[in-house]
Design a protein around this motif. Structure first.
Motif, short mmCIF file in Angstrom:
data_model
loop_
_atom_site.label_atom_id
_atom_site.label_comp_id
_atom_site.label_asym_id
_atom_site.label_seq_id
_atom_site.Cartn_x
_atom_site.Cartn_y
_atom_site.Cartn_z
N VAL A 59 16.15 -15.00 -1.56
CA VAL A 59 16.54 -16.06 -0.92
C VAL A 59 16.96 -15.42 0.82
O VAL A 59 16.78 -15.93 1.73
CB VAL A 59 17.38 -17.60 -1.30
CG1 VAL A 59 17.74 -18.47 0.16
CG2 VAL A 59 16.17 -18.07 -2.37
N VAL A 60 18.81 -14.75 0.05
CA VAL A 60 18.73 -14.23 0.67
C VAL A 60 18.00 -13.70 2.73
O VAL A 60 18.15 -13.10 3.26
CB VAL A 60 19.86 -13.33 0.41
CG1 VAL A 60 21.17 -11.98 1.45
CG2 VAL A 60 21.37 -14.37 0.14
N LEU A 61 17.42 -12.41 1.70
CA LEU A 61 16.36 -11.51 2.15
C LEU A 61 15.37 -13.07 3.63
O LEU A 61 15.63 -12.21 3.91
CB LEU A 61 15.16 -10.69 1.66
CG LEU A 61 15.55 -9.75 0.66
CD1 LEU A 61 14.99 -9.25 0.09
CD2 LEU A 61 16.63 -8.41 1.56
N GLY A 62 14.64 -13.78 2.65
CA GLY A 62 13.97 -15.14 3.65
C GLY A 62 15.07 -14.83 4.52
O GLY A 62 14.19 -14.99 5.66
N ASN A 117 8.25 -5.58 5.58
CA ASN A 117 9.24 -4.72 6.70
C ASN A 117 10.19 -5.23 6.89
O ASN A 117 11.13 -4.54 7.06
CB ASN A 117 7.93 -4.85 7.95
CG ASN A 117 8.78 -3.46 8.70
OD1 ASN A 117 8.73 -2.14 8.44
ND2 ASN A 117 9.11 -3.78 9.77
N GLY A 118 10.50 -6.73 7.02
CA GLY A 118 11.42 -7.36 7.34
C GLY A 118 12.84 -6.94 6.24
O GLY A 118 13.88 -6.61 5.87
N ALA A 119 12.86 -7.62 4.83
CA ALA A 119 13.00 -7.28 3.73
C ALA A 119 13.77 -5.85 3.87
O ALA A 119 14.75 -5.24 3.31
CB ALA A 119 12.56 -7.64 2.54
N LEU A 120 13.03 -4.12 3.82
CA LEU A 120 13.23 -2.95 3.56
C LEU A 120 14.48 -3.29 4.62
O LEU A 120 15.09 -2.46 3.65
CB LEU A 120 12.04 -2.39 4.25
CG LEU A 120 12.28 -0.40 3.65
CD1 LEU A 120 12.50 -0.46 2.33
CD2 LEU A 120 10.48 -0.51 4.19
#
Length: 526
Positions: free
Chosen positions: A8-11, A271-274
């Protein structure tokens, strides 16, 4: 359990970055790293650890496969010489230069080569996002270089990690064997995965199964290559390029639409999560360093970033000079001039692949001892990514203005040629196809009139005549049709809200209207 909260935090982090990055004029990768670093200050996220194998398997295959699918094979063939040189020799020279610098600064050779390999490759995703102002040829060469050098650097990285951990002995024959197996085995695994994937695509008709096959191909290629100790990255890149040439002849329009939407969204999220996850890891690594070590690490970031730029410029100019001498003797003309080299030198962005390698460094050696300088490797890699993205993204527009590269009109010209040729051949085939379909003369006449009007619009666009009557009629007709489609959609919603039709009926009819609206949106002038 931290897993659901982390997802959830990554999103939320990715959504926040998408909303504010342009407004505050901060490069999205940098903002994501900053958010990750801030999350590491939260006690629940202060001990997040990413398994090394999971990082490489979850992130790299998907990111590199989509880049391979969407690159230009023709441009790769035209610029193969430079791409191969920059994707192989430049990467090894860069890793070696960084490793030498780090060793002179006191780091053992093993971790120095690991860090050198991690920061050596340019990143295909970062290139695609940050170089949209470049002509197509320059972007294609940079993206192709990124795809090739990912395979090369992961071979160097694998050797450095194996030797440092103690699972591999460093000899000429062992290194040569690993290189040969990595390249040959990786390409072979990619070809095999692509062949099996296209074979299955020929047999299945269901759209969901076709989508599933396209999803499995990169991961099958990666795992098959890794199973024989070959390069999984080269396998993924090879499979992607092969599938990009074969799949359009096999799958259906609905499949292609879903694949484009799914993969572009998936790679955006990954890419964003990484970047967020590496921001967390980098802050954890920074907190593990003493104040003196942290100051030294910041200095190393600046030194390594400087070496990356210097080595890239030196290689480009040396290679350009060599090509100039050769072409002068043979009478040919070099493909790349000094202005292209100037732009290419400042476009060496580092990104997700470097971050994935840094986080994937094992935490322990074969003996059970901690991997030397692992925290420093993670911190310096993240710092180098930030420096290259921020500094080079700020400098690149200035360099582009100075280089004054000619505007690339080839894509627009080829698109108009493709559309015109397709319509002309469709008109030639209209009588035969109308007879086969059983269409009456009125229908054939109406379709012929529509196609001929479209030809007039394409010709007017080619002449940049936006005031041409055909263009004006086309644009007003498309605008009217769009308004009508949206009015029909509003009517459907009113009928559903009034309980006159069911939600199932709404979704079925709305799907057709959505496809029609998307088609019309693509017809509007940009």
């Amino acid at each position: 359990m931290l897993g659901p909260e982390l997802v959830v935090v990554l999103g939320l982090a990715i959504a926040l970055t998408a909303a504010v990055a342009d407004r505050i004029r901060v490069a999205p990768p940098v903002l994501l790293l900053v958010i990750g670093a801030a999350l590491a200050l939260v006690p629940d996220f202060a001990h997040v650890q990413l398994p090394a194998d999971a990082v490489l398997l979850l992130f790299l295959p998907a990111l590199l496969y989509w880049e391979s699918l969407t690159t230009s094979l023709r441009e790769i063939r035209k610029n193969l010489r430079g791409i191969v040189l920059m994707g192989t020799l430049l990467v090894v020279l860069t890793a070696g230069a960084v490793a030498t610098l780090l060793h002179l600064l006191g780091m053992p050779w093993g971790p120095a080569w690991v860090l050198g390999a991690a920061v050596a490759p340019t990143d295909a995703t970062a290139v695609g996002v940050l170089t949209r102002m470049l002509p197509r040829r320059n972007v294609t060469v940079l993206r192709a270089e990124s795809l090739v050098n990912d395979g090369t650097t992961l071979v160097v990285y694998g050797i450095a990690v194996a030797v440092t951990v103690g699972t591999q002995e460093l000899t000429f024959w062992s290194v040569s064997g690993m290189l040969l197996l990595s390249y040959v085995g990786g390409v072979a695994a990619g070809l095999a995965a692509a062949w099996v994937g296209t074979l299955v695509l020929r047999k299945v008709e269901a759209v969901t199964l076709q989508n599933l096959v396209t999803l499995l191909v990169p991961f099958v290629a990666f795992l098959a290559a890794e199973a024989i100790d070959a390069s999984g990255v080269l396998a993924v890149v090879t499979a992607g390029i092969v599938v990009s040439q074969v799949a359009p002849k096999l799958d259906r329009a609905e499949t292609r639409q879903q694949v484009r939407a799914f993969w572009s969204f998936l790679t955006y999220l990954l890419n964003g999560a990484l970047f967020v996850l590496v921001g967390i890891e980098a802050m954890i690594a920074a907190r593990a360093l003493t104040a003196a070590e942290l100051g030294r690490a910041v200095g190393i970031v600046a030194a390594v970033a400087g070496v990356l730029v210097l080595v890239r410029f030196a290689f480009l100019n040396a290679a350009g000079g060599t090509v100039w001498l050769v072409t002068r003797r043979t009478g040919g003309a070099p493909r790349e001039g000094h202005r292209d080299r100037l732009v290419s030198g400042f476009a060496g962005f580092r990104g997700a692949v470097s971050l994935a390698m840094a986080v994937a460094v094992p935490r322990t050696l074969e003996s059970g001892a901690a991997f030397p300088a692992r925290d420093l490797i993670v911190f310096v890699t993240a710092g180098v990514v930030v420096v290259t993205v921020v500094v080079q993204a700020l400098v690149l527009p200035v360099v582009l203005r100075r280089a004054a590269l000619p505007e690339d009109e080839s894509v627009g010209e080829e698109r108009r040629y493709a559309e015109r040729t397709a319509i002309e051949e469709a008109l030639d085939a209209l009588p035969r196809l109308a007879k086969r379909a059983g269409a009456d003369r009125a229908t054939v006449a109406r379709i012929r009139k529509d196609y001929e009007a479209h030809l007039d619009v394409i010709q007017a666009r080619a002449e940049a005549d936006d005031d041409h009557p055909a263009v004006q009629r086309h644009d007003s007709a498309v605008a009217l049709e769009l308004a009508l489609v949206r009015h029909k959609a509003a009517t459907l919603l009113r009928l559903r809200d009034a309980d006159e039709i069911d939600d199932v009926v709404l979704r079925q009819v709305r799907a057709g209207l959505d496809a029609e609206e998307a088609r019309l949106d693509g017809s509007m002038p940009v």
